[in-house]
Write a protein that holds these residues in place. Structure first.
Motif, PDB file in Angstrom:
ATOM      1  N   GLY A   1      16.929   0.744  13.595  1.00 59.54           N
ATOM      2  CA  GLY A   1      15.902   0.935  12.580  1.00 59.54           C
ATOM      3  C   GLY A   1      16.047  -0.191  11.588  1.00 59.54           C
ATOM      4  N   PHE A   2      14.920  -0.809  11.233  1.00 62.67           N
ATOM      5  CA  PHE A   2      15.037  -2.018  10.415  1.00 62.67           C
ATOM      6  C   PHE A   2      14.035  -2.004   9.266  1.00 62.67           C
ATOM      7  N   ALA A   3      14.530  -2.196   8.062  1.00 60.19           N
ATOM      8  CA  ALA A   3      13.669  -2.383   6.889  1.00 60.19           C
ATOM      9  C   ALA A   3      14.197  -3.606   6.146  1.00 60.19           C
ATOM     10  N   VAL A   4      13.365  -4.612   6.035  1.00 58.35           N
ATOM     11  CA  VAL A   4      13.797  -5.914   5.493  1.00 58.35           C
ATOM     12  C   VAL A   4      14.347  -5.770   4.075  1.00 58.35           C
ATOM     13  N   THR A   5      13.862  -4.748   3.390  1.00 60.15           N
ATOM     14  CA  THR A   5      14.269  -4.491   2.016  1.00 60.15           C
ATOM     15  C   THR A   5      15.785  -4.401   1.857  1.00 60.15           C
TER      16      THR A   5
ATOM     17  N   GLY B   1      -0.118  -9.747  15.802  1.00 62.49           N
ATOM     18  CA  GLY B   1      -0.136  -9.303  14.406  1.00 62.49           C
ATOM     19  C   GLY B   1       0.679 -10.255  13.522  1.00 62.49           C
ATOM     20  N   ASN B   2       0.724  -9.954  12.248  1.00 64.60           N
ATOM     21  CA  ASN B   2       1.412 -10.855  11.305  1.00 64.60           C
ATOM     22  C   ASN B   2       2.902 -10.954  11.623  1.00 64.60           C
ATOM     23  N   VAL B   3       3.553  -9.790  11.728  1.00 65.92           N
ATOM     24  CA  VAL B   3       4.994  -9.808  12.008  1.00 65.92           C
ATOM     25  C   VAL B   3       5.233 -10.320  13.431  1.00 65.92           C
ATOM     26  N   GLY B   4       4.433  -9.839  14.378  1.00 66.69           N
ATOM     27  CA  GLY B   4       4.599 -10.246  15.779  1.00 66.69           C
ATOM     28  C   GLY B   4       4.505 -11.757  15.940  1.00 66.69           C
TER      29      GLY B   4
ATOM     30  N   VAL C   1      12.903  -0.861  15.838  1.00 68.40           N
ATOM     31  CA  VAL C   1      11.739  -0.116  15.315  1.00 68.40           C
ATOM     32  C   VAL C   1      11.652  -0.366  13.815  1.00 68.40           C
ATOM     33  N   MET C   2      10.458  -0.731  13.357  1.00 65.25           N
ATOM     34  CA  MET C   2      10.300  -1.103  11.939  1.00 65.25           C
ATOM     35  C   MET C   2       8.890  -0.815  11.440  1.00 65.25           C
ATOM     36  N   ALA C   3       8.136  -0.018  12.196  1.00 65.05           N
ATOM     37  CA  ALA C   3       6.759   0.311  11.801  1.00 65.05           C
ATOM     38  C   ALA C   3       6.458   1.728  12.256  1.00 65.05           C
TER      39      ALA C   3
ATOM     40  N   THR D   1       0.838  -1.210   0.000  1.00 58.56           N
ATOM     41  CA  THR D   1       0.000   0.000   0.000  1.00 58.56           C
ATOM     42  C   THR D   1       0.871   1.258   0.000  1.00 58.56           C
ATOM     43  N   TYR D   2       2.063   1.163   0.609  1.00 59.27           N
ATOM     44  CA  TYR D   2       2.955   2.333   0.611  1.00 59.27           C
ATOM     45  C   TYR D   2       3.469   2.590  -0.809  1.00 59.27           C
ATOM     46  N   ILE D   3       3.758   1.507  -1.526  1.00 57.87           N
ATOM     47  CA  ILE D   3       4.265   1.661  -2.901  1.00 57.87           C
ATOM     48  C   ILE D   3       3.136   2.148  -3.805  1.00 57.87           C
TER      49      ILE D   3
ATOM     50  N   ASN E   1      -2.445  -7.509  27.822  1.00 58.20           N
ATOM     51  CA  ASN E   1      -3.308  -6.713  26.945  1.00 58.20           C
ATOM     52  C   ASN E   1      -2.952  -5.244  27.153  1.00 58.20           C
ATOM     53  N   TYR E   2      -2.465  -4.579  26.090  1.00 55.11           N
ATOM     54  CA  TYR E   2      -1.996  -3.191  26.243  1.00 55.11           C
ATOM     55  C   TYR E   2      -3.145  -2.223  26.525  1.00 55.11           C
ATOM     56  N   LYS E   3      -4.401  -2.690  26.316  1.00 54.46           N
ATOM     57  CA  LYS E   3      -5.539  -1.799  26.576  1.00 54.46           C
ATOM     58  C   LYS E   3      -6.011  -1.899  28.028  1.00 54.46           C
TER      59      LYS E   3
ATOM     60  N   VAL F   1      -0.827  -7.598  23.372  1.00 54.11           N
ATOM     61  CA  VAL F   1      -1.946  -7.850  22.449  1.00 54.11           C
ATOM     62  C   VAL F   1      -3.051  -6.861  22.784  1.00 54.11           C
ATOM     63  N   GLY F   2      -4.032  -6.757  21.868  1.00 57.99           N
ATOM     64  CA  GLY F   2      -5.137  -5.841  22.122  1.00 57.99           C
ATOM     65  C   GLY F   2      -6.456  -6.546  22.391  1.00 57.99           C
ATOM     66  N   SER F   3      -6.418  -7.891  22.520  1.00 59.23           N
ATOM     67  CA  SER F   3      -7.674  -8.626  22.740  1.00 59.23           C
ATOM     68  C   SER F   3      -7.395  -9.947  23.445  1.00 59.23           C
TER      69      SER F   3
HETATM   70  N1  LIG Z   1      10.313  -2.481   8.314  1.00 55.94           N
HETATM   71  C1  LIG Z   1      10.031  -3.612   7.698  1.00 55.94           C
HETATM   72  O1  LIG Z   1      10.887  -4.247   7.081  1.00 55.94           O
HETATM   73  C2  LIG Z   1       8.646  -4.154   7.776  1.00 55.94           C
HETATM   74  C3  LIG Z   1       8.337  -5.424   7.253  1.00 55.94           C
HETATM   75  C4  LIG Z   1       7.029  -5.907   7.427  1.00 55.94           C
HETATM   76  C5  LIG Z   1       6.075  -5.102   8.038  1.00 55.94           C
HETATM   77  N2  LIG Z   1       6.414  -3.868   8.478  1.00 55.94           N
HETATM   78  C6  LIG Z   1       5.467  -3.008   9.182  1.00 55.94           C
HETATM   79  O2  LIG Z   1       5.148  -3.661  10.391  1.00 55.94           O
HETATM   80  C7  LIG Z   1       3.873  -3.234  10.832  1.00 55.94           C
HETATM   81  C8  LIG Z   1       3.089  -4.432  11.295  1.00 55.94           C
HETATM   82  O3  LIG Z   1       2.691  -5.238  10.197  1.00 55.94           O
HETATM   83  P1  LIG Z   1       1.705  -6.441  10.444  1.00 55.94           P
HETATM   84  O4  LIG Z   1       1.403  -7.031   9.111  1.00 55.94           O
HETATM   85  O5  LIG Z   1       2.225  -7.315  11.526  1.00 55.94           O
HETATM   86  O6  LIG Z   1       0.414  -5.646  10.979  1.00 55.94           O
HETATM   87  P2  LIG Z   1      -0.720  -6.160  11.947  1.00 55.94           P
HETATM   88  O7  LIG Z   1      -0.945  -7.613  11.708  1.00 55.94           O
HETATM   89  O8  LIG Z   1      -1.848  -5.215  11.811  1.00 55.94           O
HETATM   90  O9  LIG Z   1      -0.068  -6.008  13.403  1.00 55.94           O
HETATM   91  C9  LIG Z   1       0.014  -4.798  14.082  1.00 55.94           C
HETATM   92  C10 LIG Z   1      -0.015  -5.077  15.560  1.00 55.94           C
HETATM   93  O10 LIG Z   1       0.112  -3.853  16.270  1.00 55.94           O
HETATM   94  C11 LIG Z   1      -0.737  -3.903  17.405  1.00 55.94           C
HETATM   95  N3  LIG Z   1      -1.119  -2.536  17.796  1.00 55.94           N
HETATM   96  C12 LIG Z   1      -1.884  -1.665  17.101  1.00 55.94           C
HETATM   97  N4  LIG Z   1      -2.001  -0.509  17.789  1.00 55.94           N
HETATM   98  C13 LIG Z   1      -1.292  -0.651  18.917  1.00 55.94           C
HETATM   99  C14 LIG Z   1      -1.029   0.192  20.032  1.00 55.94           C
HETATM  100  N5  LIG Z   1      -1.535   1.434  20.117  1.00 55.94           N
HETATM  101  N6  LIG Z   1      -0.244  -0.289  21.020  1.00 55.94           N
HETATM  102  C15 LIG Z   1       0.265  -1.541  20.964  1.00 55.94           C
HETATM  103  N7  LIG Z   1       0.052  -2.398  19.926  1.00 55.94           N
HETATM  104  C16 LIG Z   1      -0.726  -1.945  18.931  1.00 55.94           C
HETATM  105  C17 LIG Z   1      -1.925  -4.710  16.964  1.00 55.94           C
HETATM  106  O11 LIG Z   1      -2.503  -5.324  18.107  1.00 55.94           O
HETATM  107  P3  LIG Z   1      -4.087  -5.633  18.240  1.00 55.94           P
HETATM  108  O12 LIG Z   1      -4.595  -5.837  16.821  1.00 55.94           O
HETATM  109  O13 LIG Z   1      -4.121  -6.849  19.048  1.00 55.94           O
HETATM  110  O14 LIG Z   1      -4.673  -4.421  18.876  1.00 55.94           O
HETATM  111  C18 LIG Z   1      -1.290  -5.739  16.022  1.00 55.94           C
HETATM  112  O15 LIG Z   1      -0.955  -6.900  16.705  1.00 55.94           O
HETATM  113  C19 LIG Z   1       3.254  -2.468   9.653  1.00 55.94           C
HETATM  114  O16 LIG Z   1       3.345  -1.083   9.947  1.00 55.94           O
HETATM  115  C20 LIG Z   1       4.153  -2.824   8.482  1.00 55.94           C
HETATM  116  O17 LIG Z   1       4.202  -1.793   7.528  1.00 55.94           O
HETATM  117  C21 LIG Z   1       7.677  -3.377   8.364  1.00 55.94           C
END
Ligand SMILES: NC(=O)c1ccc[n+]([C@@H]2O[C@H](COP(=O)([O-])OP(=O)(O)OC[C@H]3O[C@@H](n4cnc5c(N)ncnc54)[C@H](OP(=O)(O)O)[C@@H]3O)[C@@H](O)[C@H]2O)c1
Length: 324
Positions: free
Chosen positions: A263-267, A154-157, A239-241, A44-46, A194-196, A175-177
């Motif tokens: 700072g990390f970008a897999v690219t 999340g996916n990366v987590g 940090v990567m998001a 989506t960024y691209i 749960n961070y909430k 987690v948020g849930s």
């Molecule tokens: N730099 C890189 O190389 C790289 C590579 C891949 C992805 N990314 C980035 O990584 C990020 C995550 O990707 P993803 O696919 O894993 O997304 P995702 O599945 O939506 O995961 C995001 C996570 O962040 C949590 N979250 C949201 N708001 C929060 C808050 N205020 N406090 C604490 N936790 C919170 C969510 O928790 P809940 O849903 O449980 O609330 C969710 O588990 C994206 O921004 C993506 O662009 C970067």
């Protein structure tokens, strides 16, 4: 062939679904019939231009793919017709993306799909998994250390948790849930908060009283005061998001603890880094222990809709996978 592509960067509505000529192959290319693709946030960024780069016109969107080899170039040695394969890292650096019925790809970007692998599960996993493995290498996480991951469900987590466990680290996830907590526990997290609703710091301290060796934020909402408080002396913060995030940073507590901020970008990973991480991913797939969540499977014709869902921050339980 049918493909999802853009003529210019912009909103999800810029994504067209229609016929494009089938790509030709050079001596080092493989023609793959695509089985499944996944939508990554970076797509989506691209597409939007938030991550500016030179793109071919038309530009086929998408980064990941699983599929089957249909034709091979004259110099191909690693693959044969009929092999199942996967890739990441397309739609970048002048290369066309993966959201099409067929894809011509240099064999150096392809990995074999293990015989028992589910094409949809693997495509849903590869981007997050490569990010996790290569990021853990960058953070130099080793057996006996501890890791805090913010956004564990999340996916990366989820991938970070699985690979950190496999390295022999103790893990803690936010987690948020309640459902996210159950998921992270099923991935082997030693502690979850749960961070909430929970007092994250006190829960986390029970798991790593001396502090965490690695603190990984996947959420883009890092509180550096909290992160620095929770890491051990010499701790590494990843940090990567959060492309637009501009949080305050407490320099004093950070340097007196001898911390590092990565700072990390897999690219930017090297070809060797990708290959090593891909081998780990295939080992996990072969073991039958891969855990990944797919929110839903959509037809490739719904690529614009899938991008809209990500842009709007729709709450998804895992990846969006699309099939031609
Ligand atoms: N730099 C890189 O190389 C790289 C590579 C891949 C992805 N990314 C980035 O990584 C990020 C995550 O990707 P993803 O696919 O894993 O997304 P995702 O599945 O939506 O995961 C995001 C996570 O962040 C949590 N979250 C949201 N708001 C929060 C808050 N205020 N406090 C604490 N936790 C919170 C969510 O928790 P809940 O849903 O449980 O609330 C969710 O588990 C994206 O921004 C993506 O662009 C970067």
């Amino acid at each position: 062939m049918k493909a999802a592509y853009i003529q210019q960067v912009g909103a999800p509505q810029e994504i067209r679904f229609g016929n494009l000529p089938e790509p030709g192959i050079g001596p080092n290319d493989v023609l793959v019939k695509v089985a499944a693709v996944a939508v990554d946030p970076v797509d989506t960024y691209i597409r939007s231009g938030r991550l500016p780069m030179k793109l071919p016109t038309p530009f086929i969107i998408g980064r990941d793919m699983t599929g089957r080899v249909e034709r091979i170039g004259a110099a191909i040695t690693r693959f044969a017709i009929g092999d199942r394969v996967w890739c990441n890292n397309q739609g970048f650096d002048g290369r066309q993306g993966t959201f099409a019925e067929r894809l011509a790809i240099d064999e150096k970007f392809l990995y074999p799909l293990p015989p028992n692998a589910d094409e949809r599960q693997v495509v849903a996993f590869v981007h997050s998994a490569l990010t996790a493995q290569i990021g853990l290498d960058r953070a130099q996480l080793v057996a006996g250390e501890s890791l805090f991951v913010q956004g564990g469900s999340g996916n990366v987590g989820s991938a970070v948790l699985q690979f950190a466990k496999a390295r022999g680290a103790k893990t803690f996830a936010t987690v948020g849930s309640a459902e996210g907590a159950v998921w992270c526990q099923s991935l082997g997290a030693d502690g979850v908060a749960n961070y909430k609703t929970d007092d994250v710091a006190s829960r986390a301290t029970e798991i790593a009283p001396q502090g965490f060796n690695v603190f990984w934020d996947t959420s883009g909402h890092i509180d550096f005061d909290q992160a620095i408080r929770l890491v051990a002396p010499g701790g590494r913060i990843v940090v990567m998001a959060g492309m637009a995030a501009r949080p305050p940073f407490p320099i004093g507590p950070f340097y007196v603890k001898n911390c590092s901020l990565l700072g990390f970008a897999v690219t930017y990973a090297t070809a060797d880094g990708y290959d090593r991480a891909a081998a780990e991913i295939n080992r996990l797939v072969e073991s039958g222990n891969l855990r990944v969540r797919i929110d839903r499977v959509l037809p490739l014709a719904s690529a614009a809709e899938a991008h809209r869902l990500l842009d709007e921050g729709a709450h998804l339980n895992g990846k969006l996978v699309l099939t031609p």
